[in-house]
Write a protein that holds these residues in place. Structure first.
Motif, PDB file in Angstrom:
ATOM      1  N   GLU A   1       0.841  -1.187   0.000  1.00  0.00           N
ATOM      2  CA  GLU A   1       0.000   0.000   0.000  1.00  0.00           C
ATOM      3  C   GLU A   1       0.879   1.241   0.000  1.00  0.00           C
ATOM      4  OE1 GLU A   1      -3.608   1.898   2.742  1.00  0.00           O
ATOM      5  OE2 GLU A   1      -2.918  -0.143   3.131  1.00  0.00           O
ATOM      6  N   PHE A   2       0.344   2.335  -0.507  1.00  0.00           N
ATOM      7  CA  PHE A   2       1.054   3.607  -0.403  1.00  0.00           C
ATOM      8  C   PHE A   2       0.068   4.734  -0.172  1.00  0.00           C
ATOM      9  CE2 PHE A   2       0.220   3.368  -4.954  1.00  0.00           C
ATOM     10  CZ  PHE A   2      -0.097   4.664  -5.318  1.00  0.00           C
ATOM     11  N   LYS A   3       0.567   5.775   0.465  1.00  0.00           N
ATOM     12  CA  LYS A   3      -0.200   7.001   0.663  1.00  0.00           C
ATOM     13  C   LYS A   3       0.400   8.052  -0.258  1.00  0.00           C
ATOM     14  CE  LYS A   3      -1.403   6.000   5.461  1.00  0.00           C
ATOM     15  NZ  LYS A   3      -2.543   5.257   5.113  1.00  0.00           N
ATOM     16  N   VAL A   4      -0.455   8.853  -0.856  1.00  0.00           N
ATOM     17  CA  VAL A   4       0.014   9.859  -1.813  1.00  0.00           C
ATOM     18  C   VAL A   4      -0.564  11.220  -1.454  1.00  0.00           C
ATOM     19  CG1 VAL A   4      -1.841   9.375  -3.478  1.00  0.00           C
ATOM     20  CG2 VAL A   4       0.281  10.438  -4.261  1.00  0.00           C
ATOM     21  N   GLU A   5       0.267  12.237  -1.631  1.00  0.00           N
ATOM     22  CA  GLU A   5      -0.167  13.623  -1.469  1.00  0.00           C
ATOM     23  C   GLU A   5       0.194  14.373  -2.748  1.00  0.00           C
ATOM     24  OE1 GLU A   5       1.261  17.334   1.233  1.00  0.00           O
ATOM     25  OE2 GLU A   5       0.850  15.466   2.308  1.00  0.00           O
ATOM     26  N   LEU A   6      -0.797  15.018  -3.351  1.00  0.00           N
ATOM     27  CA  LEU A   6      -0.599  15.812  -4.572  1.00  0.00           C
ATOM     28  C   LEU A   6      -0.786  17.283  -4.234  1.00  0.00           C
ATOM     29  CD1 LEU A   6      -2.638  13.646  -7.105  1.00  0.00           C
ATOM     30  CD2 LEU A   6      -0.164  13.681  -6.784  1.00  0.00           C
ATOM     31  N   THR A   7       0.181  18.098  -4.620  1.00  0.00           N
ATOM     32  CA  THR A   7       0.130  19.532  -4.359  1.00  0.00           C
ATOM     33  C   THR A   7       0.170  20.276  -5.689  1.00  0.00           C
ATOM     34  OG1 THR A   7       1.354  19.163  -2.302  1.00  0.00           O
ATOM     35  CG2 THR A   7       1.246  21.427  -3.128  1.00  0.00           C
ATOM     36  N   PRO A   8      -0.858  21.088  -5.987  1.00  0.00           N
ATOM     37  CA  PRO A   8      -0.858  21.839  -7.254  1.00  0.00           C
ATOM     38  C   PRO A   8       0.342  22.786  -7.353  1.00  0.00           C
ATOM     39  CG  PRO A   8      -3.026  21.901  -6.221  1.00  0.00           C
ATOM     40  CD  PRO A   8      -2.078  21.325  -5.213  1.00  0.00           C
ATOM     41  N   LEU A   9       0.909  22.851  -8.553  1.00  0.00           N
ATOM     42  CA  LEU A   9       2.020  23.754  -8.864  1.00  0.00           C
ATOM     43  C   LEU A   9       1.624  24.622 -10.045  1.00  0.00           C
ATOM     44  CD1 LEU A   9       4.956  21.159  -8.767  1.00  0.00           C
ATOM     45  CD2 LEU A   9       4.376  22.811  -6.981  1.00  0.00           C
ATOM     46  N   GLU A  10       2.281  25.746 -10.194  1.00  0.00           N
ATOM     47  CA  GLU A  10       2.046  26.605 -11.346  1.00  0.00           C
ATOM     48  C   GLU A  10       2.532  25.886 -12.601  1.00  0.00           C
ATOM     49  OE1 GLU A  10       3.477  30.940 -12.950  1.00  0.00           O
ATOM     50  OE2 GLU A  10       3.246  30.661 -10.787  1.00  0.00           O
TER      51      GLU A  10
END
Length: 130
Positions: A7-16
């Motif tokens: 299993e993995f946890k993911v975090e996505l952060t918007p960039l310009e």
């Protein structure tokens, strides 16, 4: 060829982004941060570019992420290249270790990873050789 799952946890952060899609399409750029558990005990950092079309369920993305940690007890890092397409909800995805990107005890690593999302949780299946 060895196969592991976890299993993995993911975090996505918007960039310009400088990518501009026309015709009702939306472009995006995201920073990726993951924590893998199981026989791949690692973290990763990367970036993703995407384009969602005006057709619901149709999109594409590419990404590069560097994975650092322990694979089956061996320490090192490697880089995964992503290629993903959705055609009206039908998905096709390829994640592959970039040749010669392995370091440390993972120097000779070759492999492909599959991602599955079930009930909001992210799972991986990694087929590899060392």
């Amino acid at each position: 060829m060895s196969q592991i799952k976890g299993e993995f946890k993911v975090e996505l952060t918007p960039l310009e982004t400088n990518l501009h899609c026309e015709g009702g399409m939306q472009s995006g750029r995201m920073a990726i941060s993951k924590v893998f558990s199981g026989e791949l005990s690692a973290t990763s950092k990367g970036e993703m570019l995407s384009c969602m079309t005006a057709q619901k369920g149709s999109a594409g993305y590419v990404a590069i992420e560097q994975v650092s940690g322990t694979l089956d007890g061996k320490q090192g890092s490697f880089v995964l290249q992503h290629f993903g397409l959705m055609d009206k909800g039908n998905q096709r995805q390829l994640l592959e270790v970039i040749p010669d990107s392995g370091t440390g005890e993972l120097k000779s690593l070759k492999g492909q990873m599959r991602i599955e999302i079930t009930n909001g949780k992210h799972f991986y299946q990694f087929n590899y050789t060392l």
